[in-house]
Design a protein around this motif. Structure first.
Motif, PDB file in Angstrom:
ATOM      1  N   ASN A  99       0.837  -1.202   0.000  1.00 46.47           N
ATOM      2  CA  ASN A  99       0.000   0.000   0.000  1.00 46.47           C
ATOM      3  C   ASN A  99       0.869   1.247   0.000  1.00 46.47           C
ATOM      4  OD1 ASN A  99      -2.369  -1.454   0.066  1.00 46.47           O
ATOM      5  ND2 ASN A  99      -2.728  -1.176   2.255  1.00 46.47           N
ATOM      6  N   GLN A 117     -10.856   0.005  -3.297  1.00 50.44           N
ATOM      7  CA  GLN A 117      -9.530  -0.461  -2.932  1.00 50.44           C
ATOM      8  C   GLN A 117      -8.995   0.222  -1.684  1.00 50.44           C
ATOM      9  OE1 GLN A 117      -6.778  -0.680  -6.214  1.00 50.44           O
ATOM     10  NE2 GLN A 117      -8.307  -1.589  -7.556  1.00 50.44           N
ATOM     11  N   GLY A 118      -9.485   1.398  -1.369  1.00 47.26           N
ATOM     12  CA  GLY A 118      -9.161   2.030  -0.097  1.00 47.26           C
ATOM     13  C   GLY A 118     -10.132   1.526   0.951  1.00 47.26           C
ATOM     14  N   ALA A 122      -1.433   6.008  -4.473  1.00 49.20           N
ATOM     15  CA  ALA A 122      -2.897   6.038  -4.551  1.00 49.20           C
ATOM     16  C   ALA A 122      -3.400   7.385  -5.055  1.00 49.20           C
ATOM     17  CB  ALA A 122      -3.505   5.722  -3.186  1.00 49.20           C
ATOM     18  N   ASP A 180      -9.540   6.922  -2.220  1.00 46.31           N
ATOM     19  CA  ASP A 180      -9.776   6.110  -3.420  1.00 46.31           C
ATOM     20  C   ASP A 180     -10.718   6.890  -4.336  1.00 46.31           C
ATOM     21  OD1 ASP A 180     -10.324   4.223  -5.345  1.00 46.31           O
ATOM     22  OD2 ASP A 180     -10.826   2.615  -3.943  1.00 46.31           O
ATOM     23  N   GLN A 190      -8.127   6.031   3.569  1.00 48.18           N
ATOM     24  CA  GLN A 190      -7.423   5.545   2.382  1.00 48.18           C
ATOM     25  C   GLN A 190      -8.131   6.099   1.141  1.00 48.18           C
ATOM     26  OE1 GLN A 190      -7.427   1.255   3.065  1.00 48.18           O
ATOM     27  NE2 GLN A 190      -5.355   1.368   3.923  1.00 48.18           N
ATOM     28  N   TRP A 231      -3.462   1.432  -3.268  1.00 45.59           N
ATOM     29  CA  TRP A 231      -3.773   0.526  -2.149  1.00 45.59           C
ATOM     30  C   TRP A 231      -3.683  -0.904  -2.681  1.00 45.59           C
ATOM     31  CZ3 TRP A 231      -2.988   3.604   1.522  1.00 45.59           C
ATOM     32  CH2 TRP A 231      -3.464   4.917   1.504  1.00 45.59           C
ATOM     33  N   HIS A 232      -2.484  -1.240  -3.128  1.00 47.21           N
ATOM     34  CA  HIS A 232      -2.294  -2.455  -3.920  1.00 47.21           C
ATOM     35  C   HIS A 232      -2.339  -3.721  -3.074  1.00 47.21           C
ATOM     36  CE1 HIS A 232      -1.506  -4.052  -7.816  1.00 47.21           C
ATOM     37  NE2 HIS A 232      -0.353  -4.609  -7.488  1.00 47.21           N
ATOM     38  N   ASN A 233      -1.851  -3.639  -1.843  1.00 51.95           N
ATOM     39  CA  ASN A 233      -1.932  -4.805  -0.969  1.00 51.95           C
ATOM     40  C   ASN A 233      -3.388  -5.108  -0.631  1.00 51.95           C
ATOM     41  OD1 ASN A 233      -1.720  -5.617   2.351  1.00 51.95           O
ATOM     42  ND2 ASN A 233      -0.558  -6.854   0.877  1.00 51.95           N
ATOM     43  N   ASN A 234      -4.173  -4.049  -0.369  1.00 53.89           N
ATOM     44  CA  ASN A 234      -5.609  -4.239  -0.159  1.00 53.89           C
ATOM     45  C   ASN A 234      -6.225  -4.963  -1.349  1.00 53.89           C
ATOM     46  OD1 ASN A 234      -5.207  -2.678   2.103  1.00 53.89           O
ATOM     47  ND2 ASN A 234      -6.507  -0.986   1.456  1.00 53.89           N
TER      48      ASN A 234
END
Length: 317
Positions: A250, A276-277, A255, A284, A282, A263-266
């Motif tokens: 993340n 994604q946030g 973002a 998004d 977060q 928020w790539h890990n999410n």
């Protein structure tokens, strides 16, 4: 099964042959060179970057910068909302016309066609940071992940087997086949609009070359590096609140640049979510815009983040 697309007239097929991605991918190619970089394909890429330097000659105007920013945001949204969340992960539903318009705007980003983009992204999730991942920075390094991976013949082809439902849509199939025409058309439109403004509204201080450089070269180059950073930096820099099997991370700053894709890990923990946030803090922007479109009835069935998806947050991967 593939979509039935009526054959084009012979004269039109000949005329469009230089822009036919499917035709080129069917040409014989030595198997031992499948994974080698085709350096000739870097020439248009470098030309676009060189075009950014032309700002020193064409100058700057508020209208040119505004157009560049607007095209960056519009095309980033088309990529993140339609190619990524709608097509690749079926995170929401919308009308067929809206799907095509979203794909068309995304294709104007010069990041290949919609079927090609989605097929590679689905492969990325299936093989993330393993040998089958075409653009893992953990396997091949930053520059391969950020740039060189799509310069090979193997990764040039569209894997229709990974996108069977999209391959059945004729307009998406044609858009994927002649993807290069869309950014070229946008560049021509920007130049023409600038020339018209130079005559009809000289007080704006712009012309065709300035609009081409700012609206296309600068905007498209920035867009490319922001989206590619999700592949390269999104697996090397940032936090890992969820124990995914890959190196996804993340990043707040990524973002912001990508309207929520940072928020790539999410996302790798729960890819099907339209959001994604996962938390209110977060940011998004893609999800916020999708909510606005849903309120207007343009999109619907936005898939939420289920409570169980957050249950593992904070565990060490």
């Amino acid at each position: 099964m593939v979509a039935y697309v009526p054959p084009l007239p012979r004269w039109l097929t000949s005329l469009l042959a230089p822009f036919d991605s499917e035709r080129r991918s069917r040409q014989p190619f030595p198997a031992e060179r499948e994974d080698r970089i085709e350096w000739g394909r870097l020439l248009p890429f470098f030309a676009m970057h060189a075009g950014c330097l032309a700002v020193l000659w064409v100058g700057v105007s508020p209208i040119a910068v505004a157009v560049a920013a607007a095209l960056y945001l519009a095309r980033m949204f088309a990529i993140t909302a339609f190619l990524h969340r709608c097509f690749a992960h079926r995170s929401f539903a919308t009308h067929r016309v809206m799907r095509f318009l979203g794909a068309l705007v995304a294709t104007s980003s010069a990041q290949r066609g919609p079927l090609w983009w989605v097929a590679h992204h689905r492969r990325h999730h299936l093989e993330s940071d393993r040998d089958g991942d075409a653009h893992s920075p953990l396997r091949r390094g930053f520059w391969w992940s950020h740039l060189f991976w799509f310069m090979t013949r193997r990764n040039y082809r569209t894997d229709h087997a990974r996108v069977p439902e999209l391959t059945l849509v004729p307009e998406l199939r044609l858009l994927d086949r002649f993807d290069l025409l869309v950014p070229l058309g946008l560049a021509a439109l920007l130049f023409g609009a600038g020339e018209v403004l130079a005559v009809s509204a000289p007080s704006l201080g712009t012309d065709g070359m300035q609009m081409l450089v700012w609206g296309f070269c600068v905007s498209t180059t920035a867009l490319f590096h922001a989206t590619s950073a999700v592949n390269s930096l999104g697996h090397t820099l940032g936090s890992r609140p969820f124990p995914t099997r890959d190196g996804s991370r993340n990043s707040f700053w990524l973002a912001l640049l990508t309207l929520g894709e940072g928020w790539h890990n999410n996302h790798h923990w729960h890819p099907a979510s339209a959001r994604q946030g996962f938390h209110w803090w977060q940011v998004d922007l893609t999800y916020y815009l999708l909510q606005m479109l849903a309120a207007c009835g343009v999109v619907w069935d936005l898939r939420p983040v289920p409570a169980r998806a957050r249950a593992a947050e904070g565990r060490v991967a």
